[in-house]
Scaffold this active site. Sequence first.
Site, PDB file in Angstrom:
ATOM      1  N   TYR A 130      -8.315  14.536  -4.025  1.00  0.00           N
ATOM      2  CA  TYR A 130      -8.008  14.143  -2.737  1.00  0.00           C
ATOM      3  C   TYR A 130      -7.076  14.946  -1.979  1.00  0.00           C
ATOM      4  O   TYR A 130      -6.017  15.668  -2.841  1.00  0.00           O
ATOM      5  CB  TYR A 130      -7.577  12.724  -2.504  1.00  0.00           C
ATOM      6  CG  TYR A 130      -8.416  11.514  -3.086  1.00  0.00           C
ATOM      7  CD1 TYR A 130      -9.705  11.763  -3.331  1.00  0.00           C
ATOM      8  CD2 TYR A 130      -7.842  10.058  -3.069  1.00  0.00           C
ATOM      9  CE1 TYR A 130     -10.549  10.514  -4.133  1.00  0.00           C
ATOM     10  CE2 TYR A 130      -8.914   9.102  -3.255  1.00  0.00           C
ATOM     11  CZ  TYR A 130     -10.027   9.449  -3.914  1.00  0.00           C
ATOM     12  OH  TYR A 130     -10.501   8.319  -4.398  1.00  0.00           O
ATOM     13  N   HIS A 157       0.838  -1.223   0.003  1.00  0.00           N
ATOM     14  CA  HIS A 157       0.095   0.063  -0.188  1.00  0.00           C
ATOM     15  C   HIS A 157       0.965   1.348  -0.056  1.00  0.00           C
ATOM     16  O   HIS A 157       0.334   2.425  -0.343  1.00  0.00           O
ATOM     17  CB  HIS A 157      -0.968  -0.036   1.221  1.00  0.00           C
ATOM     18  CG  HIS A 157      -1.863   1.026   1.267  1.00  0.00           C
ATOM     19  ND1 HIS A 157      -2.004   2.137   2.242  1.00  0.00           N
ATOM     20  CD2 HIS A 157      -3.001   1.369   0.580  1.00  0.00           C
ATOM     21  CE1 HIS A 157      -2.814   3.001   1.842  1.00  0.00           C
ATOM     22  NE2 HIS A 157      -3.473   2.449   0.957  1.00  0.00           N
TER      23      HIS A 157
END
Length: 716
Positions: A492, A459
């Site tokens: 974002y 991730h």
Amino acid sequence: MRQASLTSELMINRELSWIAFNERVLAQALDPRTPLLEQAKFSAIFSNNLDEFFMVRVASLQSQLHAGVQGLSEDGRTPEQQLEEIRRRLEPLLLLQQSHYRNTLKEKLREQGIHLLDYQQLSRRQKDWASSFFQTAVFPVLTPLAVDPAHPFPFISNLSLNIAVLVRDPHSQRRQFARIKVPQKNLPRFVRIPTELHGGRVPAPRYMAVPLEQLMAFNLQRLFPGMTIEGHYFFRVTRDADLELRELEADDLMAALEQGLRKRRMGGEVVRLEVANEMPEPLMQQLMRGMEVEEIDLYRINGPLGLDDLMSLLAIAAPELKDKPFRGRTPRSLRRSQSSQLEDGSLRFQEFESIFSVLRRGDVLLHHPFDLFSTSVEEFINQAADDASVLAIKMTLYRVSKDSPIIAALIRAAENGKQVMALVELKARFDEDNNIQWARQLERSGVHVVYGVIGLKTHTKITLVVRKEKERLRSYCHIATGNYNSRTAQLYTDLGLLSARPELGQDLAELFNFLTGFSKQQNFRRLLVAPVTLRRRMEEMIRRETEHARAGRPAAIKAKMNALVDPPIIALLYEASQAGVQIDLVVRGMCSLRPGVEGVSENIRVSSVIGRFLEHSRLFWFANGGANEMYIGSADWMGRNLDRRVEAVVPIEEPSLHARLLRLIDVYLHDNCTAWDMRSDGSFQRRIPEEENRAVQLTLMEHWRSGLNDSDDATP
């Protein structure tokens, strides 16, 4: 208080906390201060979020229930109790959403010349046009499926919108049921009607549309000639879409994943059946039997199903009904490092300096979308791809946009003879298919593609560039909280660090060896890496604040993240609070910690910011007795991030950048307009400004629009 004493009463259920988060998303849609088409957007996000929640989280609880799992959640609930409470919490929210759409959004849009019409509202001329559209563009792709003893109940695909049709044979008087799938992939959900057919309304509407499923429903006679249509009713299905991979048994992870994706597209068990409120009970029972759905999984909806399609309304040309356009700026330190300006002549050659030259002078902190992704991160990768002195590029790819400039740069770098390695995380949920396609394209272009470490999801968001300079090698790196995704970088909020610090370059080189080979690296110089050092170090720093407080030294924690659900971390925060550590947390989504509990967490405050951009940045600040420490990275305080994923968190050591981030988190903590305060029972209360509005995202946008970020450390 020790970790062993953490009881279920001190934990908020993570699923219910997530519902509270999605309720805050819905509140943006219901807020009259939100521009009308942005209200539609937030309502769509609320629905899309719920779809994923049912496909993954509710599906998991149902699997536990059907398997007879008796284990309790962290707050002491059984799977059955959680499912019942999820339903109880969701039903009033769904009523609110539908009421807003029918009674507020449609009416307000109509006042602005945007007409979302029901089929019955169409004039004769409009119905004639709709009938012709149905015959030429819709009818040929429809396949009615009868359900009778000779025709078993058809498979209903995941997230499909369907029409249940009741027909009667006028000769035999026999009633039958047929299902028609609404073709959503190839046709718009809202079928636009030519405005010249407005029927003389003054002023003429600028947009008119009717839902596709209604257009179909009122032209059903063409599908059932000679039969009497007795009724039509809409329904929608959500299936278990979690993807289980047994990596240790898979010789080829990509092949195993593709097989899993085929199963997902077919769909697992039905976890939710949504039906129009007016559907008669016998038909509802027939659907439930046909799909083996229980009453708790049935949701009666008083309005249109699948409101995630409201997102398409943002394409309407009505800028005054949307947020003002925002485009970030190039960080001041990188403004003379833009290759495009060198090529178009707006920057003279003698004024240009490469990003590598800038980074040799010092670190550059990035804050997207306020700092442009294209002129910072993408420019960094592009210059690395084209620079003859660059020998190697290594990076991780978790979620990548379509037509990605970064993918193009990696391919170009490989074609230029550089060593290029891309770790593509095939298991990024709901992006698996996209990542498989990118992996194949990269491999065909000569990029060395790997898929990470067995048993761990990669991730982390990291890039390492190795450059030959004066007979030695120098490393340049980028470490971030967000994905290498050009689209989401505009939607974002994320942080990133560009650096040429040798110790970070060495850490990244060893981390990439861990990801690509058989390295068992257990220590890093500066990086905190999960699952190796991150949990241990985070827990040590929280304990350190506790000891500072007990000794009377400065002790405080300020942190911003997406989720906080890890019990050991929560127990340590409770202990720190009791020792007198002031803890301020900005948590966008799930939070299992209870703030403000007497004797436990009086010194902990939790807030959540929901605004135009999705809050995605993670940062962690510790007072440390006066020797402050600041970190940014890809990990939340969740068990999966700390123990089951590869994550990287980097210290921000440059004093001016450290100070800039501390000011930034204080701006979040003082938001009085888009922030919500968490109560000890897990509910949230929106802050109401008593003075001038201080909405953090608006503050940052105005700051960047005004050019006040001309100094890179000029965060308000």
